[in-house]
Design a protein around this motif. Sequence first.
Motif, short mmCIF file in Angstrom:
data_model
loop_
_atom_site.label_atom_id
_atom_site.label_comp_id
_atom_site.label_asym_id
_atom_site.label_seq_id
_atom_site.Cartn_x
_atom_site.Cartn_y
_atom_site.Cartn_z
N UNK A 23 0.85 -1.18 0.00
CA UNK A 23 0.00 0.00 0.00
C UNK A 23 0.89 1.23 0.00
N UNK A 24 0.48 2.27 -0.68
CA UNK A 24 1.27 3.50 -0.76
C UNK A 24 1.46 4.11 0.62
N UNK A 25 2.69 4.53 0.92
CA UNK A 25 2.98 5.22 2.16
C UNK A 25 3.00 4.36 3.41
N UNK A 26 3.04 3.06 3.25
CA UNK A 26 2.96 2.17 4.42
C UNK A 26 4.09 2.42 5.42
N UNK A 27 5.29 2.72 4.95
CA UNK A 27 6.42 2.90 5.86
C UNK A 27 6.45 4.27 6.53
N UNK A 35 1.31 -0.24 10.49
CA UNK A 35 2.31 -0.67 9.51
C UNK A 35 2.27 -2.19 9.39
N UNK A 36 2.28 -2.87 10.53
CA UNK A 36 2.28 -4.33 10.53
C UNK A 36 1.00 -4.89 9.89
N UNK A 37 -0.14 -4.30 10.22
CA UNK A 37 -1.41 -4.77 9.63
C UNK A 37 -1.42 -4.58 8.11
N UNK A 38 -0.89 -3.46 7.66
CA UNK A 38 -0.84 -3.19 6.22
C UNK A 38 0.07 -4.19 5.51
N UNK A 86 5.23 -6.03 16.16
CA UNK A 86 3.79 -6.12 15.94
C UNK A 86 3.47 -7.18 14.88
N UNK A 87 4.29 -7.25 13.86
CA UNK A 87 4.11 -8.25 12.80
C UNK A 87 4.26 -9.66 13.38
#
Length: 98
Positions: A23-27, A35-38, A86-87
Amino acid sequence: MAQAKPKRWSQRVAETSDAMDLEAGVFTLKDPRAIARSLKRSAERSKRRKAEPFRSAMSMLSYYINRAGRNLPRDQRQRLEAAKDELRKLYDRAPSKR
């Protein structure tokens, strides 16, 4: 006319590899859990990954951190490192020993 050659090998890898689509801009998200969910969502939806979803998501996160190197601000690096934890939680994996 020939296509412009990427300036960096990392750009070429990101554009042409079988890495999953993110997804765009995730970081740049402010919440490590978001971030982890994305990353998890992207890894599970991707048809371009070679490894299992957890490994693909963790690899993309590590790749981003390593490519940014010293240019990554401390607070953003801390957020991304927290996103790794989180991941691991999202995938029921053991936390790392740091």
